[in-house]
Design a protein around this motif. Structure first.
Motif, PDB file in Angstrom:
ATOM      1  N   ALA A  59       1.851  15.987  -3.288  1.00  0.00           N
ATOM      2  CA  ALA A  59       2.992  15.166  -2.853  1.00  0.00           C
ATOM      3  C   ALA A  59       3.669  15.968  -1.862  1.00  0.00           C
ATOM      4  O   ALA A  59       3.753  16.959  -1.711  1.00  0.00           O
ATOM      5  N   ALA A  67       3.353  10.354  -9.407  1.00  0.00           N
ATOM      6  CA  ALA A  67       2.677  10.416 -10.700  1.00  0.00           C
ATOM      7  C   ALA A  67       1.916  11.882 -10.817  1.00  0.00           C
ATOM      8  O   ALA A  67       1.469  12.353 -11.828  1.00  0.00           O
ATOM      9  N   ALA A  68       1.647  12.240  -9.529  1.00  0.00           N
ATOM     10  CA  ALA A  68       0.790  13.777  -9.602  1.00  0.00           C
ATOM     11  C   ALA A  68       1.761  14.874  -9.348  1.00  0.00           C
ATOM     12  O   ALA A  68       1.379  16.027  -9.565  1.00  0.00           O
ATOM     13  N   ARG A 127       2.345   1.779  -3.511  1.00  0.00           N
ATOM     14  CA  ARG A 127       1.324   2.273  -4.659  1.00  0.00           C
ATOM     15  C   ARG A 127       1.010   3.607  -4.236  1.00  0.00           C
ATOM     16  O   ARG A 127       0.736   4.484  -5.093  1.00  0.00           O
ATOM     17  N   ALA A 128       0.897   3.910  -2.862  1.00  0.00           N
ATOM     18  CA  ALA A 128       0.516   5.419  -2.547  1.00  0.00           C
ATOM     19  C   ALA A 128       1.894   6.366  -3.072  1.00  0.00           C
ATOM     20  O   ALA A 128       1.580   7.540  -3.446  1.00  0.00           O
ATOM     21  N   LYS A 129       2.974   5.869  -3.032  1.00  0.00           N
ATOM     22  CA  LYS A 129       3.864   6.596  -3.308  1.00  0.00           C
ATOM     23  C   LYS A 129       4.123   6.777  -4.735  1.00  0.00           C
ATOM     24  O   LYS A 129       4.351   7.889  -5.340  1.00  0.00           O
ATOM     25  N   LYS A 130       3.832   5.699  -5.612  1.00  0.00           N
ATOM     26  CA  LYS A 130       3.625   5.950  -6.839  1.00  0.00           C
ATOM     27  C   LYS A 130       2.589   7.024  -7.451  1.00  0.00           C
ATOM     28  O   LYS A 130       2.803   7.641  -8.576  1.00  0.00           O
ATOM     29  N   ARG A 131       1.533   6.739  -6.862  1.00  0.00           N
ATOM     30  CA  ARG A 131       0.359   7.587  -7.080  1.00  0.00           C
ATOM     31  C   ARG A 131       0.872   9.232  -7.013  1.00  0.00           C
ATOM     32  O   ARG A 131       0.633  10.235  -7.721  1.00  0.00           O
ATOM     33  N   MET A 132       1.516   9.306  -5.794  1.00  0.00           N
ATOM     34  CA  MET A 132       1.833  10.696  -5.440  1.00  0.00           C
ATOM     35  C   MET A 132       2.975  11.126  -6.578  1.00  0.00           C
ATOM     36  O   MET A 132       2.980  12.319  -6.627  1.00  0.00           O
ATOM     37  N   ARG A 144       0.631  -1.177  -0.171  1.00  0.00           N
ATOM     38  CA  ARG A 144      -0.050  -0.024   0.127  1.00  0.00           C
ATOM     39  C   ARG A 144       0.681   1.171   0.005  1.00  0.00           C
ATOM     40  O   ARG A 144       0.664   2.206  -0.866  1.00  0.00           O
ATOM     41  N   ASP A 161      -3.546  15.107  -0.719  1.00  0.00           N
ATOM     42  CA  ASP A 161      -4.761  15.458  -1.313  1.00  0.00           C
ATOM     43  C   ASP A 161      -5.563  16.081  -0.426  1.00  0.00           C
ATOM     44  O   ASP A 161      -6.863  16.227  -0.466  1.00  0.00           O
TER      45      ASP A 161
END
Length: 355
Positions: free
Chosen positions: A291, A259-260, A252-257, A249, A329
């Protein structure tokens, strides 16, 4: 020897789950002394309340039978019908006393445990026919405890009976010479006196046995450290799996971060330690943190922002403050509107000049 070692290893108190499973199997703490006390109490109440009405009813039935004995046919059917009536009268007289004793027995069980329906205790078990288990039941510690309680009850009841009856020895001589009608009230008073003394003495024994059975039950259900760990894995999940899930988790959270970050408006940072990426447009009520990171992650955010053409503004106090005050977010707090507005305004002016 192995069994003794296993018992020595059971040092942990049973968990609620283990207790609940034992109760579902019908393995509950039961005190025979509590049930005995309630039954004796029901018997005493029956003597106090029902003895006179039952005796009067039987006496009336017997009187009617004797007064009409000449009318009973001398045939087998006649004697059979008379016997049926006598049996019905006797059984009817016992209905209320037996019902009261049954309620007392149920009360003794309900006081100790909640109602439970299970067929597990009725299932055949090899341990019940095992010679070793049978020897342990006969000569084990629990058997010795029960034997000691039996001797104690005999001593208590014997001492009380001697004390009560010896004080009433003159009345006992008189009872033999009384009219049958007067024997019941006199003997009823004597029985109630004796039963009251017995109940008062056995109440302490029942309370002590109730506490002992609870303690013995919990001790028997104690767990080893390995059993405790295994139950924790079954109920809370394997710690290794949970750690792996948290790691996935976080990744994945770092990847989404990350990507933003290219979509951010500005990255506020100090030279190396903190970086906070904010996104803002005119349709948004306030800038949003997309981020943030410290140390190595902060450097990655800053590098990605520079590669994507996102402005990086060094403002160490504001970077540290925003990192501690805002979550990903989430909108920035109101107290930081002015400082962030100055930074975003500066970035927008730079973009305007560049265009």
């Amino acid at each position: 020897m192995a069994e003794g070692q296993d018992n020595d290893d059971r040092t942990e108190e049973p968990t609620e789950r283990r207790l609940e499973e034992a109760i579902k199997r019908g393995d509950v703490p039961k005190s025979v002394e509590v049930n005995t006390w309630f039954v004796l109490g029901g018997f005493t109440l029956a003597v106090l309340v029902l003895a006179a009405p039952v005796a009067q009813g039987l006496s009336a039935s017997l009187k009617v039978f004797l007064m009409n004995a000449h009318a009973v046919p001398s045939s087998a059917d006649g004697f059979l019908a008379a016997g049926r009536r006598a049996l019905a009268a006797g059984l009817w007289a016992l209905v209320l006393p037996c019902g009261l004793l049954l309620l007392a027995a149920l009360g003794g069980a309900l006081v100790q445990n909640k109602p439970l329906w299970t067929l597990t205790p009725l299932m055949p078990q090899l341990s019940r026919i095992s010679p070793g288990a049978g020897f342990k039941r006969i000569f084990g510690r629990e058997a010795l405890v029960q034997f000691g309680k039996g001797l104690l009850k005999i001593a208590i009841i014997g001492a009380l009976a001697w004390t009560v009856l010896w004080g009433e020895r003159d009345r006992l001589d008189v009872l033999a010479r009384l009219d049958p009608v007067a024997i019941l009230p006199a003997s009823q008073d004597l029985v109630l006196k004796l039963m009251t003394a017995v109940l008062a003495a056995l109440a302490f024994l029942a309370a002590g046995d109730f506490l002992y059975q609870r303690f013995s039950w919990r001790k028997r259900l104690r767990m080893t450290k390995q059993e405790l760990k295994q139950e924790f894995k079954e109920t809370e999940g394997n710690p290794e799996i949970k750690s792996r899930v948290r790691q996935l988790r976080t990744t994945r959270a770092k990847k989404r971060m990350m990507a933003a970050v290219p979509k951010a408006t500005v990255v506020i940072a100090n030279p190396t330690h903190f970086a906070v990426a904010l996104r803002y447009d005119k349709k948004m009520p306030a800038p949003v943190c997309v981020a943030k990171g410290v140390d190595a992650l902060a450097l990655r955010i800053r590098a990605l922002a520079e590669e994507s053409g996102v402005a990086v503004v060094e403002n160490p106090p504001l970077a540290r403050t925003l990192y501690a005050a805002v979550e990903i977010d989430a909108e920035i707090p109101v107290e930081h509107y002015k400082a962030v507005a100055e930074v975003i305004g500066y970035v927008l002016r730079l973009r305007g000049r560049a265009s």
